[in-house]
Design an enzyme around this catalytic site. Structure first.
Site, PDB file in Angstrom:
ATOM      1  N   SER A 160       0.242  -1.355  -0.447  1.00 25.08           N
ATOM      2  CA  SER A 160      -0.105   0.114   0.213  1.00 25.08           C
ATOM      3  C   SER A 160       1.257   1.709   0.275  1.00 25.08           C
ATOM      4  O   SER A 160       1.717   1.709   0.861  1.00 25.08           O
ATOM      5  CB  SER A 160      -0.913  -0.073   1.678  1.00 25.08           C
ATOM      6  OG  SER A 160      -1.576   0.663   1.437  1.00 25.08           O
ATOM      7  N   GLY A 161       0.817   2.352  -0.998  1.00 26.71           N
ATOM      8  CA  GLY A 161       1.017   3.382  -1.103  1.00 26.71           C
ATOM      9  C   GLY A 161       2.294   3.441  -1.952  1.00 26.71           C
ATOM     10  O   GLY A 161       3.323   4.114  -2.195  1.00 26.71           O
ATOM     11  N   THR A 165      -1.538   2.677  -7.967  1.00 28.20           N
ATOM     12  CA  THR A 165      -3.289   2.956  -8.669  1.00 28.20           C
ATOM     13  C   THR A 165      -2.604   4.571  -9.454  1.00 28.20           C
ATOM     14  O   THR A 165      -2.953   4.456 -10.549  1.00 28.20           O
ATOM     15  CB  THR A 165      -3.721   4.019  -7.586  1.00 28.20           C
ATOM     16  OG1 THR A 165      -4.286   2.935  -6.430  1.00 28.20           O
ATOM     17  CG2 THR A 165      -5.365   4.309  -8.327  1.00 28.20           C
ATOM     18  N   ASN A 210      -0.835   5.265   3.405  1.00 25.43           N
ATOM     19  CA  ASN A 210      -1.492   6.258   2.043  1.00 25.43           C
ATOM     20  C   ASN A 210      -2.909   7.038   2.186  1.00 25.43           C
ATOM     21  O   ASN A 210      -3.207   6.669   2.500  1.00 25.43           O
ATOM     22  CB  ASN A 210      -1.598   5.465   1.235  1.00 25.43           C
ATOM     23  CG  ASN A 210      -1.876   5.522   0.073  1.00 25.43           C
ATOM     24  OD1 ASN A 210      -2.127   6.755  -0.780  1.00 25.43           O
ATOM     25  ND2 ASN A 210      -1.667   5.065  -1.132  1.00 25.43           N
ATOM     26  N   SER A 213      -5.636   5.662  -0.225  1.00 29.36           N
ATOM     27  CA  SER A 213      -4.917   4.009  -0.127  1.00 29.36           C
ATOM     28  C   SER A 213      -6.592   3.588  -1.214  1.00 29.36           C
ATOM     29  O   SER A 213      -7.720   3.969  -0.755  1.00 29.36           O
ATOM     30  CB  SER A 213      -4.915   3.675   1.047  1.00 29.36           C
ATOM     31  OG  SER A 213      -4.834   1.929   0.481  1.00 29.36           O
ATOM     32  N   SER A 214      -6.448   2.681  -1.722  1.00 30.39           N
ATOM     33  CA  SER A 214      -7.750   1.916  -2.531  1.00 30.39           C
ATOM     34  C   SER A 214      -8.108   0.877  -1.423  1.00 30.39           C
ATOM     35  O   SER A 214      -6.932   0.375  -1.366  1.00 30.39           O
ATOM     36  CB  SER A 214      -7.212   1.627  -4.071  1.00 30.39           C
ATOM     37  OG  SER A 214      -6.073   2.197  -4.552  1.00 30.39           O
ATOM     38  N   GLY A 442      -1.931  -4.026  -2.034  1.00 31.02           N
ATOM     39  CA  GLY A 442      -1.285  -5.162  -2.097  1.00 31.02           C
ATOM     40  C   GLY A 442      -0.664  -5.158  -0.340  1.00 31.02           C
ATOM     41  O   GLY A 442      -1.813  -5.322   0.352  1.00 31.02           O
ATOM     42  N   GLU A 444      -0.760  -6.276   3.346  1.00 31.68           N
ATOM     43  CA  GLU A 444      -0.702  -5.275   3.681  1.00 31.68           C
ATOM     44  C   GLU A 444      -0.393  -5.656   5.512  1.00 31.68           C
ATOM     45  O   GLU A 444      -1.008  -7.343   5.685  1.00 31.68           O
ATOM     46  CB  GLU A 444      -1.820  -4.940   3.618  1.00 31.68           C
ATOM     47  CG  GLU A 444      -2.169  -3.403   4.718  1.00 31.68           C
ATOM     48  CD  GLU A 444      -3.462  -2.727   4.311  1.00 31.68           C
ATOM     49  OE1 GLU A 444      -4.059  -1.747   3.606  1.00 31.68           O
ATOM     50  OE2 GLU A 444      -4.696  -3.739   4.732  1.00 31.68           O
TER      51      GLU A 444
END
Ligand SMILES: Nc1ncnc2c1ncn2[C@@H]1O[C@H](COP(=O)(O)OP(=O)(O)O)[C@@H](O)[C@H]1O
Ligand SMILES: [Mg+2]
Length: 1041
Positions: A160-161, A165, A210, A213-214, A442, A444
């Protein structure tokens, strides 16, 4: 040409002004030595282009590390790998390859490498020719789809981050900007791009990792038509983190849309929704204690989202209903309960119920009751039982989550409707015309990991498995196709972990499902015990009870630990059962079904309430959707973007080595590199290799005229490559060690001054000679005034102008030639149809003809280059290797009936051929003649013209990829004069289609593998081409459109 360049007084201005044409000529290796010489001179003088040719990142490897990790000398060293990443990161070079995998490090700052000019730089350029970039990968994938006609997918992974994206957005933007636009779908690119802010508003949130973050997984297919224009899209969404709607960890936020609405919505809107601007007033927004994020402007994003919704095609009413739901979630969060004396629960916030009644169009008292009671069916009888305080709270939260989650799914469906070209076209996308983009959560690891992290990490295990299989497989396939022996490499196969999670009956998901369904007392802890009982002893599974002393100290009793391929993660079982059950009381569903909000109406179906069958549990649903995703990805040719985040503080310029090392490890990058290096560090197609290194061998310089493989062989022999250093495949050279390549590269570098010196000497020599001649001429008339001298020479020259070049006419002829060339340089035809060409002086007629031909060639070449790569070839080669019948598809001259010639009058027939035309209905064959004039084609039945097809109106020409002679001329549907598309057969299909395409200037409208044609207005036929021993035509399938 040779004579011209030596004798003409000053030809250079022309060449300097129009040098790009000459460069093209050189590229096509059709050059005479003079052209070649001039091209090189051009290269010396046009520094920008020379830099592009010479300054390869290979040469600059010492300064900025290697641009491809396979070129790392010490490829087993993780330290060397990370050092390379660091060096490049420091220079803002955030992209590096491992073969065809792109490794991307999040710069956490805007880099000026994403402009339109940059896109142009990467367009149509080979992967290795230019520094690594996300655009290079995008372009390469696109070209692979077009040339290999195979569906592609780009898998973006990373924690993540890390920039997944952002990468997916850049890829989409690249396609939207650089692909040709489809006339009917001009706005599609816009809609594709605009789907992002909408999905991000509803599906992204600020987390600790993030700010954007999605919180859902996204797979997007972009569909291209036969010309390579994007014509449709389709999104699959995966497991939205619904729990965020009702709870956020400290420092995190709910989904962006809530804050955007409160910050950006105008007063009237907020008044209508009974909302107040302060997010602190909403219980669902205060849990993380983080209403604002400095990097995010909720107000601006609100505007962007509202605009995007309208571009995508949401009506005002739909937007209104959507916002009603968002506001209702906030009101629901502020709905409180009280406990009566006998423990019964009641609602204490009537205003919220009234708001919900108004905004959702539901019955207030039914809602009140459903929030505090549960409907049960026991032995066929319905019973109502009151909920206690906790149960009422979770019923309320479950409703909020369900409303939000289902609305999100509706949103995706709605976007899909807007992106879809035609549903059936999407689903039957037999044509290889899809690029899929996977941007999924991703790996996590949080302080407290719950059900969501379990699912997310499971997804990453699956993707890793796919990655291993596909990278190994493709590498192996490449060696096989090239006929090179393959050496196996050991790698960690994470199948054992996937099985641990997903195996039927024995896997964690099955055990969880079983525990949720089991009658009797079940809870999260009983689930944990079940896990211990079944999985105890598994090498990748540990609990507090099963752990050794050291591990036990860092694990709580409510946790289980999975040893993922990417690292160890402890999962707290609290909430696993509830989240897996994802239950919403039936009476709450009933209330939602009766809502007069169309969106809710669509999301909560009557059938669901009536149907007693239990829906699949959340984890199983997720597992099944992942299985489907794997199938989709397996059917496509994958490319990979592996994203790395350089630090946890989201700061530019900071490279945290420990963090990076961890990601390098779990992304399997070292293994990836080892696999790639196990065989050969470097591979290149023969032509590219020869083109680059040919100056190093006298036999290949300036040009090699024999077979490419022989040229490469001659070159490497001259360079002294040893047998173990390289192998020649069928179309590529494979070099085992980077050192070999570097030595070659250094040799080229050393040779460059020589080449430049030779050219400079020639140029200087020429310049000095000209200067000397000028001085000599000027010097002989020093005693009279310069002007008079010039005049006399001019007049003299004019008198002798028809004579051979001699001292008397030299000045005059030079001047005339010079003037002509200057004039020509400013008036060169801009396109192939423009036949204007300045009249040359008699002494330059021959040179002028040469130049005219060269210029025309260059324009054609540039045109072909601008269109698709597969059309770069000569038009008559359009079908080579694509159409089985190519060799026999070229025919002879045709006799034309005199009456037809008379009827056509001034429109001369340029080409004619016998064809068979198939009736649109019945599909009966009719013998016809197809005649082409300069502006239209006619279909002739002996002496009668049956149909006239204006080239302007011709929409496209389709042929199959097989050996048949069928072709279809597509006419506009809206044209009343046209009866539909013409389905024809000709024994010389290659020739006729090429001629027609060229004469009608529709080279880029030739579609191989058609499928559909218009029978008449509103009716479509489908042609299926099937391999068989003989030509057999049966009636087509007809569809109504
Ligand atoms: N190529 C890039 N250039 C500049 N900033 C980037 C880039 N990639 C990511 N970022 C920054 O990092 C943040 C997180 O990236 P994002 O793509 O949302 O991560 P992921 O999807 O992997 O969780 C972005 O909001 C942006 O600020
Ligand atoms: Mg993301």
């Amino acid at each position: 040409m040779r004579g011209y360049s030596v004798r003409a007084g000053n030809p250079f201005p022309l060449f300097f002004l129009r040098c790009e044409h000459l460069r093209d000529v050189e590229c096509n290796s059709t050059q005479t030595s003079v052209i070649h010489f001039l091209t090189l001179i051009y290269q010396i003088h046009s520094c920008g282009r020379v830099r592009l040719v010479m300054e390869s990142a290979l040469t600059a490897r010492d300064r900025v590390g290697v641009q491809d990790f396979v070129l790392l000398e010490n490829y087993n060293s993780e330290a060397a790998f990370i050092e390379n990443l660091r060096r490049r990161f420091r220079e803002n070079l955030v992209y590096t390859y491992i073969g065809s995998v792109l490794v991307s490090v999040n710069p956490y700052k805007e880099l000026e490498i994403y402009s339109k000019q940059q896109m142009e730089r990467y367009r149509g350029v080979s992967f290795y020719e230019i520094s690594p970039h996300i655009y290079a990968l995008s372009d390469n994938t696109y070209r692979a789809m077009r040339t290999e006609r195979k569906d592609q997918c780009i898998l973006i992974s990373g924690e993540s981050g890390a920039g997944k994206t952002e990468a997916s957005k850049k890829i989409l933007l690249y396609y939207a900007v650089t692909c040709p636009a489809n006339d009917h779908m001009a706005a599609l690119g816009d809609r594709l791009l605009q789907s992002n802010p909408v999905l991000e508003a509803f599906g992204n949130a600020k987390t600790l990792r993030n700010d954007n973050s999605s919180r859902f997984g996204k797979y997007m297919d972009v569909q291209f038509d036969f010309r390579g224009a994007p014509v449709g899209g389709h999104i699959l969404n995966y497991l939205l983190e619904k729990s965020r709607v009702v709870h956020q960890n400290h420092g995190e936020r709910n989904f962006h849309i809530f804050y955007q609405l409160l910050e950006g919505g105008d007063d009237d809107l907020l008044h209508r929704l009974d909302l107040d601007r302060n997010p602190q007033n909403y219980k669902y927004l205060v849990k993380g204690n983080c209403p604002r994020v400095s990097s995010i402007s909720d107000k601006n994003n609100w505007k962007t989202v509202m605009k995007a919704l309208s571009v995508i095609g949401f009506s005002d009413e739909e937007v209104q209903k959507l916002l009603n739901i968002i506001a209702s979630v906030l009101h629901l969060g502020n709905t409180h309960f009280g406990e009566g004396e006998e423990g019964e629960t009641h609602i204490t916030t009537e205003t919220q119920i009234r708001n919900l009644e108004k905004l959702l169009g539901v019955d207030g008292s039914a809602l009140r009751e459903a929030l505090t009671h549960k409907k049960l069916t026991a032995k066929g009888e319905e019973m109502i039982s009151p909920l206690n305080f906790e149960q009422a709270m979770s019923a309320r939260d479950a409703l909020a989550k369900a409303m939000y989650g289902r609305t999100f799914t509706w949103l995706v469906e709605k976007i899909n409707q807007s992106l879809a070209l035609k549903d059936e076209l999407y689903h039957s996308s037999k044509g290889s015309s899809v690029i899929g983009l996977l941007d999924i959560y991703g790996f996590e690891v949080l302080q407290h990991n719950s059900f969501e992290q379990f699912c997310i990490n499971y997804c990453n295990e699956k993707l890793q498995q796919l990655f291993i299989e596909l990278t190994l497989r493709s590498e192996q396939e490449e060696y096989e196709t090239e006929g090179i022996a393959w050496e196996t490499v050991k790698y960690f196969d994470n199948k054992i972990i996937c099985d641990l999670i997903e195996e039927k009956h024995k896997g964690i998901i099955s055990i969880l499902d079983e525990e949720c369904l089991r009658p009797g007392e079940t809870c999260d802890i009983s689930f944990l015990e079940k896990l211990e009982g079944t999985l105890g002893g598994h090498p990748h599974f540990v609990t507090h009870k099963l752990a050794n002393g050291k591990t036990r100290r860092v694990m709580s009793r409510e946790e289980f630990r999975l040893l993922h391929y990417a690292g160890e993660v402890n999962y707290n079982v609290n909430g696993f059962m509830d989240k897996n059950n994802d239950l919403l009381n039936r009476n709450l569903k009933e209330v939602m079904c009766q809502s007069d909000n169309q969106i809710l109406n669509h999301c909560f179906r009557r059938e669901e309430v009536i149907d007693q069958k239990r829906p699949e549990m959340a984890a199983t649903q997720f597992k099944n959707s992942l299985m489907k995703l794997m199938e989709i990805l397996m059917s496509k040719e994958p490319s990979y973007v592996r994203c790395i985040k350089p630090n946890d503080a989201k700061q530019p310029g900071r490279f945290d080595e420990v963090l990076v090392r961890h990601q390098v490890k779990y992304l399997g990058l070292m293994e990836n590199l080892r696999v790639r290096r196990a065989g050969f560090a470097y591979r290149r197609r023969f032509e590219a290799f020869l083109q680059r290194y040919k100056p190093l061998c006298p036999d290949t310089w300036p040009n090699w005229h024999g077979k490419l493989a022989d040229g490469v062989s001659t070159l490497v022999n001259h360079l002294g490559y040893k047998a173990e250093e390289y192998k020649l495949g069928r179309s590529k050279i494979f070099i085992r060690f980077p050192k070999t390549l570097f030595t070659t590269e250094d040799a080229l570098e050393a040779k460059k001054p020589d080449i430049a010196l030779t050219l400079q000497t020639s140029w200087r020599g020429y310049r000095e000679r000209s200067k000397y001649q000028r001085i000599r001429r000027a010097g002989s008339g020093a005693f009279i005034s310069f002007n008079v001298f010039v005049l006399i020479r001019f007049i003299k020259g004019f008198i002798y102008r028809h004579e051979e070049y001699c001292p008397e006419n030299a000045y005059f002829l030079d001047h005339v030639r010079y003037s002509f060339l200057m004039k020509l340089s400013k008036n060169l035809p801009k396109n192939v149809l423009d036949r204007n060409w300045p009249t040359p002086p008699p002494s330059l007629v021959e040179a002028s003809e040469h130049l005219q031909r060269l210029h025309l060639q260059n324009m054609v070449m540039k045109y072909c280059r601008r269109i698709q790569p597969e059309w770069k070839k000569q038009p008559s080669e359009i079908f080579k290797d694509q159409k089985d019948s190519y060799p026999q598809g070229v025919g002879k001259r045709e006799q034309i009936n005199l009456k037809i010639v008379q009827t056509l009058g001034n429109d001369k027939v340029q080409y004619g051929v016998s064809v068979v035309k198939y009736d649109r209905r019945g599909f009966k064959p009719r013998p016809r003649q197809l005649l082409l004039t300069n502006t239209y084609a006619v279909l002739v039945d002996r002496t009668k013209i049956k149909q006239r097809i204006d080239y302007n109106a011709l929409r496209g020409i389709s042929v199959s990829s097989l050996s048949d002679g069928m072709f279809v001329l597509h006419m506009p549907n809206e044209d009343n004069k046209q009866k539909g598309d013409a389905v024809l057969h000709c024994n010389h299909v290659i020739e006729v289609v090429t001629k027609l395409a060229m004469m009608a200037s529709k080279i880029d409208h030739v579609n191989i593998n058609p499928g559909r044609f218009a029978v008449a207005r509103g009716k479509e036929g489908i042609i299926d081409f099937v391999r068989g021993s003989e030509l057999k035509v049966t009636a087509p399938r007809i569809n109504s459109t």
